[in-house]
Write an enzyme that holds these catalytic residues in place. Sequence first.
Site, PDB file in Angstrom:
ATOM      1  N   ARG A   1      46.675  46.521  77.191  1.00  0.00           N
ATOM      2  CA  ARG A   1      45.631  46.216  77.684  1.00  0.00           C
ATOM      3  C   ARG A   1      43.828  47.151  77.160  1.00  0.00           C
ATOM      4  O   ARG A   1      43.257  46.826  77.408  1.00  0.00           O
ATOM      5  CB  ARG A   1      45.931  47.097  79.723  1.00  0.00           C
TER       6      ARG A   1
ATOM      7  N   CYS B   1      46.672  51.024  62.513  1.00  0.00           N
ATOM      8  CA  CYS B   1      45.007  51.171  61.463  1.00  0.00           C
ATOM      9  C   CYS B   1      43.916  50.537  62.053  1.00  0.00           C
ATOM     10  O   CYS B   1      43.804  49.243  61.445  1.00  0.00           O
ATOM     11  CB  CYS B   1      45.423  50.526  59.830  1.00  0.00           C
ATOM     12  N   GLU B   2      43.266  50.987  63.193  1.00  0.00           N
ATOM     13  CA  GLU B   2      42.311  49.862  63.708  1.00  0.00           C
ATOM     14  C   GLU B   2      41.800  50.782  64.589  1.00  0.00           C
ATOM     15  O   GLU B   2      41.935  51.645  65.775  1.00  0.00           O
ATOM     16  CB  GLU B   2      42.743  48.994  64.847  1.00  0.00           C
TER      17      GLU B   2
ATOM     18  N   PRO C   1      52.624  37.029  93.853  1.00  0.00           N
ATOM     19  CA  PRO C   1      52.571  38.109  92.909  1.00  0.00           C
ATOM     20  C   PRO C   1      52.834  38.883  91.592  1.00  0.00           C
ATOM     21  O   PRO C   1      53.822  38.281  91.770  1.00  0.00           O
ATOM     22  CB  PRO C   1      52.495  39.137  94.167  1.00  0.00           C
ATOM     23  N   GLY C   2      52.322  39.045  91.080  1.00  0.00           N
ATOM     24  CA  GLY C   2      52.238  39.978  89.676  1.00  0.00           C
ATOM     25  C   GLY C   2      52.437  41.679  89.777  1.00  0.00           C
ATOM     26  O   GLY C   2      53.211  42.011  89.838  1.00  0.00           O
TER      27      GLY C   2
END
Length: 424
Positions: A316, A347-348, A278-279
């Site tokens: 994410r 700046c995106e 598991p993570g």
Amino acid sequence: MINAFTYLDDQLHAERVPARVLAEQYGTPLYIYSRAALTDAYQSYADACIGHRAKIYFAVKANSNLAVLSVFARLGAGFDIVSGGELARVLAAGGKPSDVVFSGVGKSAAEMRSTLDIGGRCFNVESLAELAQLNQVAGESGQIAPISLRVNPDVDAKTHQYISTGLKETKFGIAFDDARAAYRAALDMKYLRITGIDCHIGSQITEISPYLNALEKILELVVQIESDGVLIHHIDVGGGLGIRYDNEIPPDIGTFVKTILDYFDRRGHGHREIWFEPGRSLVGNAGILLTRVEYLKPGAAKNFAIVDAAMNDLVRPAMYDAYHAVDAVMPRNDQPLVTYDIVGPVCESGDWLARDRPLVLEAGDLLAIRSAGAYGFAISSNYNSRPRAAELLVDGDRVHVARRRETLAQLTDGEFALPPDGIK
């Protein structure tokens, strides 16, 4: 899993510490992890494994902070790693070398050698080429490498395409139809010792049925493999159990683990050791990201809350179109709600953290981005030459600085401008 981030006296707390106090003392953006939540999630796995030959290996890629890793090491976890850097982190955090499983499609010879030298538990091998290289490295080192083969069962995990790893179109694992021959090839390699079989079908999986579909194929394969003279001591079912970000309803950890273990018992494989990796389900909801509103920018089509966290801190949403709940640290209830996009200073146009969130905000307010403990800081970067955030671990009313905020000087450490008199 307990919720360690709750409201007391009309302000958000991390366990027993006001989030506002942490932001004032350590600045923002700021990752905060709860030791109680980490422990509770791990114990949910451990308790469900009682009475079975089962082992929990934390997937380090989800959160590789040393403080987080040391919590799990002290609880008795093993560690699933995918790089030499993760191996170094596990050892620095007190993890046992014999509790390390090395996964990943591109292990270098140097990484193989270092894992052999410290006595790692197992290599999850993902290709015939890797088998040959590991055999060569082990032979040159005068050692025997314990292995399992990661088999790709071509099962749809019903999750985002970027984190679905069990389909034949992905780069992961050995194709199911080729696995039996691959085991026979490994059996003939002098410096390899087969110990098990591995299967990992994806991440943020919110149903148990894809696991059972994959395991049904894996167990059929195990019978065939053992008929060829290969003994399978453990079966690694991987990780990938999802968490609740929004309205998902994943199975609780205990139900998931017991269902898997009961399935092995019913199929006559309860004598084998079962490994879980598991993570996200251990760390995802054990962490938040605090950010401060810099500006409010109303517009004809959208209202923007521009905050000091950005896609370099939490990628994410931009990468997966992922949802994270956003709450005011000190809610205002005296004004009408306004719908905002929460965006950062990078700046995106893709630099957004949340869209269409009804909030009451003023410049300077603090926001908590929920469910940020997995794949948050671990994927952060210095894009736009932004220093990475600080990380804290809260334990009751105590605070541990798990990582200091990166400085501007550290951004250029190891870089060199051209000398005035040119390159010599």
